[in-house]
Motif scaffolding. Structure first.
Motif, PDB file in Angstrom:
ATOM      1  N   ARG A  86       0.843  -1.191   0.000  1.00 14.40           N
ATOM      2  CA  ARG A  86       0.000   0.000   0.000  1.00 14.40           C
ATOM      3  C   ARG A  86       0.881   1.245   0.000  1.00 14.40           C
ATOM      4  O   ARG A  86       2.020   1.227   0.476  1.00 14.40           O
ATOM      5  N   TYR A  87       0.357   2.332  -0.522  1.00 12.82           N
ATOM      6  CA  TYR A  87       1.210   3.497  -0.715  1.00 12.82           C
ATOM      7  C   TYR A  87       0.577   4.817  -0.322  1.00 12.82           C
ATOM      8  O   TYR A  87       1.270   5.814  -0.221  1.00 12.82           O
ATOM      9  N   ALA A  88      -0.716   4.882  -0.140  1.00  7.07           N
ATOM     10  CA  ALA A  88      -1.373   6.168   0.083  1.00  7.07           C
ATOM     11  C   ALA A  88      -1.659   6.472   1.553  1.00  7.07           C
ATOM     12  O   ALA A  88      -1.954   7.607   1.896  1.00  7.07           O
ATOM     13  N   GLU A  89      -1.597   5.467   2.395  1.00  8.41           N
ATOM     14  CA  GLU A  89      -1.958   5.663   3.791  1.00  8.41           C
ATOM     15  C   GLU A  89      -0.732   6.009   4.626  1.00  8.41           C
ATOM     16  O   GLU A  89       0.332   5.418   4.464  1.00  8.41           O
ATOM     17  N   LEU A  90      -0.905   6.926   5.550  1.00  5.37           N
ATOM     18  CA  LEU A  90       0.214   7.413   6.342  1.00  5.37           C
ATOM     19  C   LEU A  90       0.888   6.308   7.136  1.00  5.37           C
ATOM     20  O   LEU A  90       2.116   6.309   7.292  1.00  5.37           O
ATOM     21  N   ASP A  91       0.121   5.360   7.643  1.00  2.00           N
ATOM     22  CA  ASP A  91       0.709   4.359   8.525  1.00  2.00           C
ATOM     23  C   ASP A  91       1.523   3.306   7.773  1.00  2.00           C
ATOM     24  O   ASP A  91       2.071   2.393   8.387  1.00  2.00           O
ATOM     25  N   ASN A  92       1.627   3.436   6.464  1.00  3.93           N
ATOM     26  CA  ASN A  92       2.516   2.572   5.693  1.00  3.93           C
ATOM     27  C   ASN A  92       3.929   3.139   5.601  1.00  3.93           C
ATOM     28  O   ASN A  92       4.794   2.534   4.977  1.00  3.93           O
ATOM     29  N   TYR A  93       4.147   4.277   6.222  1.00  5.04           N
ATOM     30  CA  TYR A  93       5.439   4.956   6.183  1.00  5.04           C
ATOM     31  C   TYR A  93       6.009   5.038   7.594  1.00  5.04           C
ATOM     32  O   TYR A  93       5.281   5.333   8.546  1.00  5.04           O
ATOM     33  N   ASP A  94       7.304   4.775   7.703  1.00  4.76           N
ATOM     34  CA  ASP A  94       7.878   4.709   9.040  1.00  4.76           C
ATOM     35  C   ASP A  94       8.786   5.877   9.396  1.00  4.76           C
ATOM     36  O   ASP A  94       8.982   6.147  10.587  1.00  4.76           O
ATOM     37  N   TYR A  95       9.331   6.556   8.445  1.00  3.58           N
ATOM     38  CA  TYR A  95      10.164   7.725   8.739  1.00  3.58           C
ATOM     39  C   TYR A  95       9.732   8.894   7.867  1.00  3.58           C
ATOM     40  O   TYR A  95       9.423   8.727   6.684  1.00  3.58           O
ATOM     41  N   TRP A  96       9.756  10.062   8.499  1.00  2.56           N
ATOM     42  CA  TRP A  96       9.280  11.281   7.865  1.00  2.56           C
ATOM     43  C   TRP A  96      10.308  12.389   7.999  1.00  2.56           C
ATOM     44  O   TRP A  96      11.033  12.460   9.001  1.00  2.56           O
ATOM     45  N   GLY A  97      10.331  13.265   6.991  1.00  5.28           N
ATOM     46  CA  GLY A  97      11.128  14.466   7.113  1.00  5.28           C
ATOM     47  C   GLY A  97      10.399  15.521   7.930  1.00  5.28           C
ATOM     48  O   GLY A  97       9.276  15.310   8.381  1.00  5.28           O
ATOM     49  N   GLN A  98      11.048  16.668   8.085  1.00  5.70           N
ATOM     50  CA  GLN A  98      10.481  17.743   8.904  1.00  5.70           C
ATOM     51  C   GLN A  98       9.512  18.614   8.109  1.00  5.70           C
ATOM     52  O   GLN A  98       8.781  19.419   8.695  1.00  5.70           O
ATOM     53  N   GLY A  99       9.520  18.490   6.818  1.00  6.79           N
ATOM     54  CA  GLY A  99       8.605  19.233   5.964  1.00  6.79           C
ATOM     55  C   GLY A  99       9.208  20.507   5.409  1.00  6.79           C
ATOM     56  O   GLY A  99      10.126  21.109   5.980  1.00  6.79           O
ATOM     57  N   THR A 100       8.674  20.944   4.275  1.00  7.39           N
ATOM     58  CA  THR A 100       9.057  22.207   3.658  1.00  7.39           C
ATOM     59  C   THR A 100       7.791  22.918   3.204  1.00  7.39           C
ATOM     60  O   THR A 100       6.888  22.305   2.624  1.00  7.39           O
TER      61      THR A 100
END
Length: 125
Positions: free
Chosen positions: A105-119
């Motif tokens: 899966r690719y669209a749901e947030l909980d499929n991702y484990d590391y995030w950047g700080q944002g821009t």
């Protein structure tokens, strides 16, 4: 330590373009699919684009389909988001994220484990 660092945001007029970059530390990046998300004030974080490790599979959110292009340079440990024909509705903080292993899966947030700080991307009318 896992690190994802976004850059390239800014202020642009309607119809303009920006190119975001997401630089990853080596262990963070190798073999992983990546995604871009965005969050506007008062709204939930939403899916923008996805790219597989090989770049052979890409997906886009409906709101950006045909205007945004995701790409990656694995030699540089970097993912890009080229944003064209920008609209005020594209104003948001943009985040890159690493997709977990073992999921399709690719669209749901909980499929991702590391995030950047944002821009921050701001599109003026």
């Amino acid at each position: 330590q896992v690190q994802l660092v976004e850059s390239g945001g800014g202020l642009v007029q309607t119809g303009g373009s920006l190119r975001l970059s997401c630089a990853a530390s080596g262990r963070t990046f190798s073999g992983y699919a990546m995604g871009w998300f965005r969050q506007a004030p008062g709204k939930e974080r939403e899916f923008v684009a996805f790219i597989s490790w090989s770049s052979g599979i890409v997906y886009y959110g409906d709101a950006v389909q045909g205007r945004f292009i995701i790409s990656r340079d694995n030699a540089k440990n970097t993912v890009y988001l080229e944003m064209n024909s920008l609209k005020p509705g594209d104003t948001a903080v943009y985040y890159c994220a690493r997709r977990r292993q073992g999921t399709a899966r690719y669209a749901e947030l909980d499929n991702y484990d590391y995030w950047g700080q944002g821009t921050q991307v701001t599109v003026s009318s």
